[in-house]
Design a protein around this motif. Structure first.
Motif, PDB file in Angstrom:
ATOM      1  N   THR A 145       0.842  -1.199   0.000  1.00  0.00           N
ATOM      2  CA  THR A 145       0.000   0.000   0.000  1.00  0.00           C
ATOM      3  C   THR A 145       0.874   1.246   0.000  1.00  0.00           C
ATOM      4  N   ARG A 146       0.241   2.378  -0.213  1.00  0.00           N
ATOM      5  CA  ARG A 146       0.969   3.653  -0.175  1.00  0.00           C
ATOM      6  C   ARG A 146       1.589   3.876   1.208  1.00  0.00           C
ATOM      7  N   ASP A 190      -5.867  -2.966  -7.089  1.00  0.00           N
ATOM      8  CA  ASP A 190      -6.089  -2.068  -5.953  1.00  0.00           C
ATOM      9  C   ASP A 190      -5.524  -0.679  -6.252  1.00  0.00           C
ATOM     10  N   ASP A 191      -5.901   0.266  -5.451  1.00  0.00           N
ATOM     11  CA  ASP A 191      -5.402   1.633  -5.608  1.00  0.00           C
ATOM     12  C   ASP A 191      -4.080   1.776  -4.847  1.00  0.00           C
ATOM     13  N   ASN A 192      -3.120   0.962  -5.233  1.00  0.00           N
ATOM     14  CA  ASN A 192      -1.791   1.000  -4.621  1.00  0.00           C
ATOM     15  C   ASN A 192      -0.812   1.635  -5.594  1.00  0.00           C
ATOM     16  N   ARG A 224       1.953   2.217  -8.257  1.00  0.00           N
ATOM     17  CA  ARG A 224       2.525   1.390  -9.315  1.00  0.00           C
ATOM     18  C   ARG A 224       4.009   1.663  -9.491  1.00  0.00           C
ATOM     19  N   ASN A 236      -3.622  -8.715  -7.734  1.00  0.00           N
ATOM     20  CA  ASN A 236      -2.734  -7.669  -8.248  1.00  0.00           C
ATOM     21  C   ASN A 236      -1.532  -8.208  -9.021  1.00  0.00           C
TER      22      ASN A 236
END
Length: 463
Positions: free
Chosen positions: A253-254, A283-285, A287, A398
């Motif tokens: 994750t961020r 996911d909104d992780n 890149r 992912n």
């Protein structure tokens, strides 16, 4: 004296002889009482043929002692060896390979047509080109910078085009040299550890714990979300980190990557960030590691077209080395990497680079995402299969890999059982480090009919 008499006479002169008996051949060989000719042939002498001593020439060059530290063969050639042995045993079996992670679907035509055009152009005086820049062609470097790093302050001259991320990992190790320490996710892609061993960065392999001395193994488990507890990780010079991860399929994750960058800054370490599967992210992780503030001062990123555009055989990747990244004496890391590239490499194929540039056109990006989407559908099929069989399954969302838990079992034993009973090749988790024991990795790279058939066989085995 006849010839036969002369022969018998010479034999009878022996001082070491045996006498022929009509019962010499025993019943153990299925034959008894074989009659010999009635005429005596005298005494037979056993004469040992002179044995020439074979001499093997050896040079006076010592072997690189670090090579002797490596354990067995590199993981994927060893899997191929076992697969070939299985085919010899079962020559009529339809073996399905979901192990090495090699892509199977055709490269989109918008990409191959660009390579074909470049190839045909080489047959003309106007279209021919020889050696290119070792760092890669400027249009491709600019396209990668704008497509993947446009908002992160990465410029085209920070990017080095190569023949693949795996090759760049080894070139980076040459830049770092033997007097550095390194950390690696456990489990992780084996090239990080093996290249470290070859460079002499490690001690001997410790069989009792299945680790190399002086490597910091950052344990990644289901319990910690496959992100290491950095409070327990010792300081090292280099930190290899892959997200989405191969083999577990997990993505940081961020918040987690922010912790990693802060950890590297605190310790004065360099992160080598492998983003080869970034386009598989659902996911909104992040890149890219360069989405994290401050990463340009502590990180290098390497990536590849292999799993995006089916370039496993074409060979094209890139590495980002920001100008802001400095060694302890203030010297830019990029300058040393550039020197290694210019010394060890003559640049990526100009045909491959033409294809890579086409990948980043609007049509090329659309085609790449369609291929990635196909493999992600394969992943869903595999995940659903193992879930339905009651297994603990990780990854898949992912990344194109499914990480399946077989608690209390040897990974190689599970690999062997699956191969023997289903004719499907997987990858044993322990090949990725001690943290992979008890798991297998199942790749989603395959034709749809093979994925469906493999899953049918899994259900038959584990129902």
């Amino acid at each position: 004296m006849s010839v036969s008499q002369s022969f018998a006479t010479s034999l009878s002169s022996s001082s070491s002889a045996f006498f022929v008996s009509s019962n010499f051949i025993s019943s153990g060989y299925g034959v008894q009482n074989v009659p010999f000719p009635a005429k005596s042939i005298g005494v037979v002498k056993c004469v040992a043929a002179p044995q020439e001593q074979e001499t093997v020439f050896k040079t006076k060059v010592p072997r690189n002692s670090n090579m002797a530290k490596l354990q067995a063969g590199y993981l994927f050639p060893e899997i191929a060896r076992r697969r070939n042995a299985h085919l010899l045993k079962y020559p009529d079996a339809k073996v399905i390979s979901l192990g090495i992670g090699d892509t199977t679907e055709p490269i989109p035509e918008v990409i191959t047509s660009a390579m074909a055009q470049k190839s045909l152009g080489l047959s003309t005086r106007e279209g021919y080109s020889g050696y290119g820049a070792e760092q890669g062609e400027k249009p491709l470097r600019a396209a990668i910078a704008s497509t993947f790093y446009g908002n992160f302050g990465i410029e085209e001259d920070d990017i080095f085009i190569s023949d693949g991320a795996k090759c760049d990992i080894s070139r980076l190790q040459v830049v770092f040299g033997s007097n550095v320490t390194m950390a690696v996710q456990d489990p992780s892609y084996p090239a990080y550890v093996d290249s470290s061993v070859i460079m002499g960065q490690t001690g001997q392999f410790q069989k009792d714990v299945e680790k190399y001395a002086t490597i910091e193994y950052m344990r990644c488990t289901a319990e910690n979300g496959f992100f290491p507890d950095l409070s327990t990780v010792g300081r090292t010079d280099i930190i290899f980190f892959c997200s989405p991860n191969n083999p577990t399929g997990s993505a940081a994750t961020r918040e987690q990557l922010t912790q990693l960058v802060q950890f590297a800054k605190k310790n004065g370490s360099i992160i080598v960030y492998d983003s080869a599967y970034a386009l598989y992210m659902s996911d909104d992780n992040p890149r890219s590691i360069f989405e994290i503030p401050g990463a340009k001062e502590v990180a290098i990123e390497t990536s590849s077209y292999s799993k995006y555009a089916g370039f496993t055989g074409v060979r094209l990747g890139w590495t980002v080395v920001p100008k802001q990244l400095l060694f302890s004496d203030g010297f830019p890391v990029a300058k040393d990497f550039n020197r290694i590239v210019c010394t060890c490499f003559n640049g990526a194929s100009n045909i491959a680079q033409a294809g890579a540039l086409a990948c980043l056109s609007p049509e090329g990006l659309k085609a790449m995402y369609e291929v990635i989407g196909f493999y992600k559908e394969n992943t869903d099929i595999i995940v659903d299969t193992f879930n339905s069989l009651g297994f603990k399954v990780y990854g898949g969302k992912n990344a194109p890999y499914v990480w399946v838990h077989f608690p209390g079992q040897s990974s190689w034993d599970v690999f062997s059982e699956i191969l023997e009973r289903t004719h499907v090749v997987t990858t044993p988790g322990s090949g990725f480090g001690p943290g992979g024991e008890g798991f297998i990795r199942v790749s989603a790279f395959g034709h749809r009919e093979n994925i469906l058939e493999a899953c049918r066989r899994f259900k038959q085995l584990y129902k």
